[in-house]
Design a protein around this motif. Structure first.
Motif, mmCIF file in Angstrom:
data_model
loop_
_atom_site.group_PDB
_atom_site.id
_atom_site.type_symbol
_atom_site.label_atom_id
_atom_site.label_comp_id
_atom_site.label_asym_id
_atom_site.label_seq_id
_atom_site.Cartn_x
_atom_site.Cartn_y
_atom_site.Cartn_z
ATOM 1 N N LEU A 11 0.829 -1.209 0.000
ATOM 2 C CA LEU A 11 0.000 0.000 0.000
ATOM 3 C C LEU A 11 0.862 1.257 0.000
ATOM 4 N N LEU A 12 1.894 1.273 0.849
ATOM 5 C CA LEU A 12 2.767 2.446 0.922
ATOM 6 C C LEU A 12 3.593 2.578 -0.351
ATOM 7 N N LEU A 13 3.969 1.455 -0.939
ATOM 8 C CA LEU A 13 4.722 1.486 -2.195
ATOM 9 C C LEU A 13 3.872 2.106 -3.301
ATOM 10 N N ALA A 14 2.596 1.733 -3.354
ATOM 11 C CA ALA A 14 1.693 2.320 -4.349
ATOM 12 C C ALA A 14 1.533 3.821 -4.105
ATOM 13 N N LEU A 15 1.394 4.202 -2.830
ATOM 14 C CA LEU A 15 1.247 5.620 -2.493
ATOM 15 C C LEU A 15 2.497 6.410 -2.854
ATOM 16 N N SER A 16 3.656 5.794 -2.713
ATOM 17 C CA SER A 16 4.917 6.490 -2.979
ATOM 18 C C SER A 16 5.072 6.867 -4.446
ATOM 19 N N MET A 17 4.322 6.230 -5.327
ATOM 20 C CA MET A 17 4.412 6.562 -6.740
ATOM 21 C C MET A 17 3.805 7.926 -7.057
ATOM 22 N N VAL A 18 2.893 8.387 -6.189
ATOM 23 C CA VAL A 18 2.246 9.685 -6.424
ATOM 24 C C VAL A 18 3.255 10.828 -6.336
ATOM 25 N N PRO A 19 4.010 10.973 -5.226
ATOM 26 C CA PRO A 19 5.012 12.048 -5.192
ATOM 27 C C PRO A 19 6.135 11.834 -6.201
ATOM 28 N N THR A 20 6.410 10.585 -6.564
ATOM 29 C CA THR A 20 7.431 10.340 -7.589
ATOM 30 C C THR A 20 7.003 10.942 -8.918
ATOM 31 N N VAL A 21 5.777 10.659 -9.319
ATOM 32 C CA VAL A 21 5.253 11.207 -10.568
ATOM 33 C C VAL A 21 5.188 12.732 -10.495
ATOM 34 N N LEU A 49 7.771 9.680 1.734
ATOM 35 C CA LEU A 49 7.075 10.336 0.620
ATOM 36 C C LEU A 49 7.895 11.523 0.100
ATOM 37 N N GLY A 50 8.564 12.236 1.011
ATOM 38 C CA GLY A 50 9.450 13.312 0.588
ATOM 39 C C GLY A 50 10.630 12.775 -0.211
ATOM 40 N N PHE A 51 11.126 11.621 0.209
ATOM 41 C CA PHE A 51 12.221 10.965 -0.501
ATOM 42 C C PHE A 51 11.811 10.587 -1.915
ATOM 43 N N THR A 52 10.612 10.046 -2.075
ATOM 44 C CA THR A 52 10.157 9.645 -3.404
ATOM 45 C C THR A 52 9.920 10.859 -4.308
ATOM 46 N N PHE A 53 9.522 11.987 -3.707
ATOM 47 C CA PHE A 53 9.392 13.231 -4.470
ATOM 48 C C PHE A 53 10.759 13.671 -4.980
ATOM 49 N N PHE A 54 11.760 13.606 -4.112
ATOM 50 C CA PHE A 54 13.135 13.945 -4.484
ATOM 51 C C PHE A 54 13.630 13.044 -5.611
ATOM 52 N N MET A 55 13.330 11.759 -5.514
ATOM 53 C CA MET A 55 13.779 10.812 -6.535
ATOM 54 C C MET A 55 13.080 11.079 -7.870
ATOM 55 N N GLY A 56 11.840 11.528 -7.813
ATOM 56 C CA GLY A 56 11.143 11.897 -9.031
ATOM 57 C C GLY A 56 11.824 13.058 -9.733
ATOM 58 N N ILE A 57 12.255 14.044 -8.958
ATOM 59 C CA ILE A 57 12.978 15.178 -9.531
ATOM 60 C C ILE A 57 14.295 14.708 -10.146
#
Length: 230
Positions: free
Chosen positions: A30-40, A89-97
């Motif tokens: 569930l958290l893995l799926a949620l983490s895709m949102v800030p990544t995108v 979630l902040g980490f996944t946002f950073f990785m998206g950038i």
């Protein structure tokens, strides 16, 4: 006298352990799926603003590794609280950038959209395969971790050397090897959850996310090199 089927008996413990493992696995997915949102979101902002375009070569590597290690340290520190989820979630946002520079380059090709979708589908296929293998393989894979870590360090060192040498063939080889290593890391991390070796879903998600990100990034680079059209 027969041993009662309670939490104190062997059967009770096995049922309790299975419940814990299933809960960790469910929360991780569930958290893995949620983490895709800030990544995108991070990738979209990066592509539209070009904020990561200047992060090339050694500078980009330092920012990427520094940010990733900093977030990982903080996530581990707050792994048992809501702050850990927020940091993830902040980490996944950073990785998206960080992904946006490569993503923008591929999307600039005439068949860029199809290449991105192919990389996404292939990554999902790798993850699905490793998830199935983690349920059917009965052998303990905990010893595989040290070899995968050594391989990851070797790839990182080779990548730095390749940057200075400017060898395209070497970088392609490193990308392929990195894809294999992080695909196996998915299996390793999933098997740890299945075997009860990882009971914190925040840490479990972080490990799986890094592997998925790396596989997608590597496949996207390879598809762009071999299948890109101007």
């Amino acid at each position: 006298m027969n041993q009662p089927l309670s939490s104190g008996g062997r059967f009770g413990h096995s049922v309790s352990d299975a419940v814990v493992r299933n809960k960790v696995l469910r929360n991780t997915y569930l958290l893995l799926a949620l983490s895709m949102v800030p990544t995108v979101l991070g990738a979209w902002i990066g592509v539209t603003t070009g904020i990561a375009n200047g992060l090339t070569g050694f500078t980009g590597l330092i920012v990427f590794l520094g940010g990733m290690m900093g977030f990982q340290f903080a996530i581990h520190r707050f792994r048992d609280s809501g702050m850990g989820v927020a940091l993830l979630l902040g980490f996944t946002f950073f990785m998206g950038i960080m992904l946006s520079r490569l993503l923008g380059a591929v999307l600039g090709m005439s068949n860029g959209t199809s290449l991105v979708m192919s990389a996404f589908a292939s990554t999902a296929g790798v993850f699905g395969t490793m998830a199935v293998l983690s349920t059917v393989i009965k052998r303990d894979l905990s010893g595989m971790g040290r070899w995968l870590f050594a391989g990851m360090i070797a790839v990182l060192i080779a990548g730095v050397i390749g940057m200075f040498m400017g060898s395209s063939a070497m970088m392609i080889g490193i990308t392929v090897l990195s894809t294999v290593i992080f695909s196996l890391y998915m299996l390793y991390d999933l098997k740890r959850i299945m075997d009860g070796g990882e009971t914190n879903y925040v840490l479990a998600t972080t490990g799986l996310y890094i592997s998925i990100f790396a596989v997608f990034q590597n496949l996207l680079a390879l598809f762009g090199i071999f299948g890109g059209e101007d």
